[in-house]
Design a protein around this motif. Structure first.
Motif, PDB file in Angstrom:
ATOM      1  N   MET A 196       2.912  10.266   1.791  1.00  0.00           N
ATOM      2  CA  MET A 196       1.717  11.116   1.719  1.00  0.00           C
ATOM      3  C   MET A 196       1.166  11.211   0.299  1.00  0.00           C
ATOM      4  N   SER A 197       2.015  11.094  -0.725  1.00  0.00           N
ATOM      5  CA  SER A 197       1.469  11.171  -2.094  1.00  0.00           C
ATOM      6  C   SER A 197       0.537   9.995  -2.345  1.00  0.00           C
ATOM      7  N   LYS A 198       0.962   8.778  -1.943  1.00  0.00           N
ATOM      8  CA  LYS A 198       0.068   7.652  -2.248  1.00  0.00           C
ATOM      9  C   LYS A 198      -1.151   7.625  -1.322  1.00  0.00           C
ATOM     10  N   LYS A 199      -0.988   8.090  -0.098  1.00  0.00           N
ATOM     11  CA  LYS A 199      -2.133   8.085   0.820  1.00  0.00           C
ATOM     12  C   LYS A 199      -3.150   9.165   0.427  1.00  0.00           C
ATOM     13  N   LEU A 200      -2.662  10.323  -0.001  1.00  0.00           N
ATOM     14  CA  LEU A 200      -3.589  11.393  -0.390  1.00  0.00           C
ATOM     15  C   LEU A 200      -4.280  11.080  -1.714  1.00  0.00           C
ATOM     16  N   ALA A 201      -3.688  10.184  -2.502  1.00  0.00           N
ATOM     17  CA  ALA A 201      -4.301   9.810  -3.789  1.00  0.00           C
ATOM     18  C   ALA A 201      -5.452   8.817  -3.589  1.00  0.00           C
TER      19      ALA A 201
END
Ligand code: URA
Length: 449
Positions: A196-201
């Motif tokens: 989720m960190s890379k997708k939300l970025a």
């Protein structure tokens, strides 16, 4: 004796946080921020982060810790703003499996359908293959674009496929590589934080998650996959994104091939209207969800039909060719796949008996592939993009004694014996057909209001 109010607070130390997690403590948000920021900057060394990861793996992370981890990892770099783009930005991420190459198929389909797909992916993780390693099997393909080039490629062709960078999700870039070689992958909170960190970025409006379940997935039990899916869908919803998760089967490889260059080849097959039925079905289903969440089609059925038509017209394949060219790769591979790296040697794993393929130890296919040179044992290892496994049978198929179950494509003779020993145990042959053929899409988890 009471401390006087002007005594300086005790500074945080990584060793104390490792001990706290080792002893089953729950971290505060500040403690998680300290760990992630310190490791990303290089102040906390690999050995301390490895120890903390193992403590977290063994003791688990609470929902609050998982949320804090995701946010700390997200804010370790920039959150990209693509609001100037004239259509919705959507992406898909899989929790990982064997032969799972749908990203290479659905990104061109969805971009050809008029949405933007700014995809940040990972390398191989544990026994599973990674999109970045597969893409790098295309001669010249650059997954390390700067943010400016990521934006340029996305604007020009509607899709861009890159890895975590120093600018976007740098914490995941470092922690992901460390988890891969420290046996600390299969943990709900760590997986949620990473994905989720890379997708939300990425600056997306909507996200489709493919949460694998079964013997080749990180979550072997369906109830664990569901918990992971709920955690990620909830995290996305709290951050204002439209998110859906499909729980899909990973009790056997997806498609006919696992490896790197062979998965690019098989993706091109699907984009050309051919390829394995299961791979095609899942790619279309995931594309349809992206079309629906991206408000390109009003229904899932229309999304499916749109995906089918973009394959039939060749538009999705052309989009993949454009993306390869714009990212510096040799786009001739789309029409001449022989230009992709191929292994020099091959051998076959044959069935010891007549009967039916009843089940597979799917994770071991990935481990065998890594043993052949297709995965990393240490962070700095390079990989062999040409090694591959070709699967000839699916669960429920009839098998004759001595018939080939798997063809092994390899380059290094010295690596073969160990992989062969593992592969010999991967396929269970029974006298009777299996009671149940695993269903490809098992469940969908949608956001709760
Ligand atoms: N995919 C990711 O990006 N991260 C994980 O931890 C697992 C799968």
């Amino acid at each position: 004796m009471l401390l006087s109010p002007d005594v300086a607070p005790i500074p945080m130390r990584a060793v104390d946080l490792i001990r706290k997690k080792r002893d089953s403590g729950e971290h505060s948000r500040e403690e998680i921020d300290f760990l992630i920021a310190g490791y990303t900057r290089g102040d906390i060394p690999d050995y301390q982060m490895s120890a903390w990861l193992m403590a977290a793996w063994l003791r688990g992370l609470s929902r609050a810790e998982a949320a804090a981890l995701t946010e700390a990892m997200l804010h370790s770099g920039e959150v990209v703003d693509f609001s100037e783009l004239p259509a919705k930005k959507v992406d898909k991420h899989s929790t990982g499996g064997i032969g799972d190459k749908t990203s290479l198929i659905l990104a061109p389909i969805v971009a050809a359908g008029g949405l933007f797909v700014p995809m940040i992916s990972g390398r191989g993780l544990g026994h599973t293959g990674g999109t970045l390693d597969k893409l790098e099997s295309i001669p010249g393909f650059n997954v390390n674009l700067s943010l400016a080039d990521f934006r340029r490629v996305l604007k020009e062709c509607g899709m861009a496929l890159i890895g975590q960078t120093r600018e976007i999700a740098p914490a995941d870039k470092k922690i992901y590589a460390l988890r891969d070689v420290t046996a600390t992958v299969e943990n709900l909170g760590l997986i949620c934080g990473s994905i989720m960190s890379k997708k939300l970025a990425e600056g997306i409006d909507a996200l489709v998650l493919d949460v694998k379940t079964g013997s080749g997935a990180f979550m072997k039990k369906e109830e664990d996959s569901e918990r992971l899916a709920e955690l990620m869908v909830d995290t996305g919803r709290r951050m204002g994104k439209r998110v859906v998760a499909l729980i899909t089967d990973m009790n056997q490889p997806l498609g006919r091939w696992a490896g790197h260059s062979v998965e690019v080849f098989e993706s091109i097959e699907v984009l050309n209207g051919r390829g394995a039925a299961d791979l095609r079905e899942l790619s279309i289903e995931l594309s349809a969800w992206m079309f629906l969440l991206g408000e390109r089609t009003p229904t899932l059925d229309e999304g499916r039909r749109l995906a089918e038509s973009l394959i039939a017209s060749g538009k999705a394949r052309d989009k993949f060719r454009d993306c390869i060219r714009l990212q510096g790769g040799d786009s001739r591979v789309v029409d001449e796949p022989d230009r992709l790296p191929q292994a020099a040697l091959r051998t076959e794993i044959k069935s010891p008996a007549a009967g039916y393929l009843v089940s597979t130890r799917c994770e071991q296919f990935g481990t065998a592939l890594a043993m052949l040179g297709g995965g990393r044992e240490k962070k700095e290892d390079s990989i062999d993009h040409a090694v591959a496994l070709e699967f000839h049978k699916r669960i429920g198929d009839r098998v004759a004694a001595g018939e080939t179950l798997v063809t092994v494509h390899y380059n290094d003779e010295s690596r073969l014996a160990a992989a062969q020993a593992l592969l010999a145990e991967c396929c269970e042959i029974g006298a009777q057909p299996p009671g149940e053929i695993p269903k490809l899409v098992k469940k969908r988890i949608v956001e709760k209001p």
